[in-house]
Design a protein around this motif. Structure first.
Motif, PDB file in Angstrom:
ATOM      1  N   SER A  29       1.042  -0.938  -0.376  1.00 45.17           N
ATOM      2  CA  SER A  29       0.168  -0.027   0.019  1.00 45.17           C
ATOM      3  C   SER A  29       0.983   1.926  -0.556  1.00 45.17           C
ATOM      4  O   SER A  29       2.036   0.694   0.277  1.00 45.17           O
ATOM      5  N   THR A  49       0.373   3.631   2.369  1.00 46.72           N
ATOM      6  CA  THR A  49       1.071   3.634   4.373  1.00 46.72           C
ATOM      7  C   THR A  49       1.906   2.808   4.138  1.00 46.72           C
ATOM      8  O   THR A  49       3.062   3.856   4.530  1.00 46.72           O
ATOM      9  N   TYR A 100     -10.194  17.811   3.073  1.00 48.68           N
ATOM     10  CA  TYR A 100     -10.095  16.829   4.155  1.00 48.68           C
ATOM     11  C   TYR A 100     -11.420  17.770   5.346  1.00 48.68           C
ATOM     12  O   TYR A 100     -10.840  18.854   5.080  1.00 48.68           O
ATOM     13  N   TYR A 117      -5.020   2.360  -4.351  1.00 45.25           N
ATOM     14  CA  TYR A 117      -5.041   2.159  -4.235  1.00 45.25           C
ATOM     15  C   TYR A 117      -6.648   2.079  -5.345  1.00 45.25           C
ATOM     16  O   TYR A 117      -6.620   2.717  -6.038  1.00 45.25           O
TER      17      TYR A 117
END
Ligand SMILES: Cc1ncc(COP(=O)(O)O)c(C=O)c1O
Length: 383
Positions: free
Chosen positions: A57, A59, A321, A187
């Motif tokens: 990923s 991350t 966000y 993703y």
């Protein structure tokens, strides 16, 4: 209407994707199989970087990069305060301390001035500052040359968090090929996405590349000889096969995305909304954006009203966000350490109240875009 219609994309390349997945199964080539190597080679060529390492990923890619660069407990890394949590989470997960910088209100990216301020804050506290993660948010790189210059002068490593920007150009170079080390994500909703989690680390240094290759596979360079504590963070071969199949259409998709951006821009301008109520995405002259999001700004108070109005008409939107990182509950401890408080990062805090991402993907039709813009116009004009 879908916010990102992945089904349409799959239907367009179904045969190629199905064939690639079947090939992995037919050959039982599951763990670090030939498609992982194939994708690494193809993407490193594309971005013009020496090494590419497939990981589980974005991350995990960030964590492996930080680990390989030698991040230790208590080391500080500066990130923008307006980004997805993973940018700073990766630092904290390794025992490091994220410190934050404010953003440019037009591009939402870290600015060189804000970075300098963040460096001063950390140095005043006499904390060991080690590096910077600059995020290429919404698909556009920040002023990377200036940021890189500062990092070199200050002796800091620089990672590009390119999880939203694979394929973007910056002064003729590619995102993921500008800094010594960069990380992207596959993703599913990303411009180049797979059918699950995945990512890639790009870098120029042979030794660090070898370290990351070992770290993603339990710290082993040869079978069952574990030189360091690593983890299982390998890119899955089926994901690599899907991404490689989609990559053949990637440049075409980028053109479609650019076209869809222009269509939105023109529609807002035609309604006279662009100058008054809605601020459109800003792309700097010397770079391109892969438009991971088409994000507009609508004044505080009005944004939520518009979002609700669209939802009632079955038009999904998203807020990337809602909270800047210094106001996230998980980073409360940093407020004491750096004296962060509400009102500290004015541009990021304002952006959180104003941003609205609209339905956007390579296969969106002009009629769908028109419906979204019409609905926004209605919501604003009926006020
Ligand atoms: C800016 C940013 N950094 C990091 C990540 C983490 O990537 P992943 O979801 O692949 O772990 C993402 C993805 O959502 C992202 O947008």
């Amino acid at each position: 209407m879908q916010f990102i219609d992945l089904k349409r994309q799959y239907e367009a390349y179904k045969e190629e994707i199905d064939r690639a997945i079947q090939d992995v199964i037919d050959n039982s080539d599951f763990i670090l199989g030939s498609y992982v190597k194939g994708l690494e080679e193809r993407l490193s060529q594309y971005v013009g970087q020496r090494y590419a390492i497939g990981v589980s990923s974005g991350t995990d890619g960030l964590m492996l990069a930080l680990n390989a660069l030698g991040l230790r407990q208590g080391d500080v890394v500066i990130t923008p305060v307006f980004t997805f949590i993973a940018t700073a989470e990766a630092v904290s997960a390794l025992g490091g301390i994220p410190a934050f910088s404010d953003i440019d209100p037009e591009t939402f990216n870290m600015t060189p001035d804000a970075l300098m301020q963040a460096i001063e804050t950390v140095r005043e506290k006499k904390l060991p500052l080690k590096g910077v993660i600059a995020v290429s948010l919404y698909g556009q790189c920040p002023d990377m040359d200036e940021i890189q210059k500062i990092c070199r002068e200050e002796g800091l490593f620089l990672i590009e968090d390119a999880c939203q920007s694979f394929g973007a150009r910056y002064k003729g170079r590619f995102s993921c090929g500008i800094t010594d080390i960069a990380v992207t994500s596959f993703y599913p909703a990303k411009p180049l996405g797979g059918f699950g989690d995945g990512g890639m680390v790009f870098l120029s240094d042979k030794e660090i590349a070898e370290k990351i290759r070992a770290l993603r596979d339990h710290g082993q360079r040869s079978h069952y000889l574990h030189e360091m504590i690593g983890k299982n963070a390998r890119l899955d071969t089926i994901q690599a096969a899907v991404v490689l199949a989609k990559f053949r259409h990637f440049e075409d998709e980028l053109k479609r995305r650019e076209n869809a951006r222009k269509i939105y821009d023109e529609m807002f301008e035609d309604y006279g909304l662009a100058s008054s109520s809605v601020r459109l995405p800003v792309i700097r002259q010397d770079r391109t954006s892969v438009m991971a999001q088409y994000t507009i700004r609508i004044k505080r108070g009005k944004r939520d009203m518009v979002k609700d109005y669209l939802l009632k008409r079955s038009m999904p939107t998203a807020i990337h966000y809602k909270l800047p990182l210094h106001l996230q509950p998980c980073f409360k401890g940093l407020n004491e350490l750096f004296n962060y408080s509400e009102g500290q990062f004015t541009e990021a805090e304002k952006a959180c109240h104003e941003v609205l991402s609209l339905p956007f993907h390579a296969f969106i039709g002009a009629e769908e875009q028109s419906m979204a813009v019409e609905a926004i116009k209605d919501a604003i004009w009926r006020e």
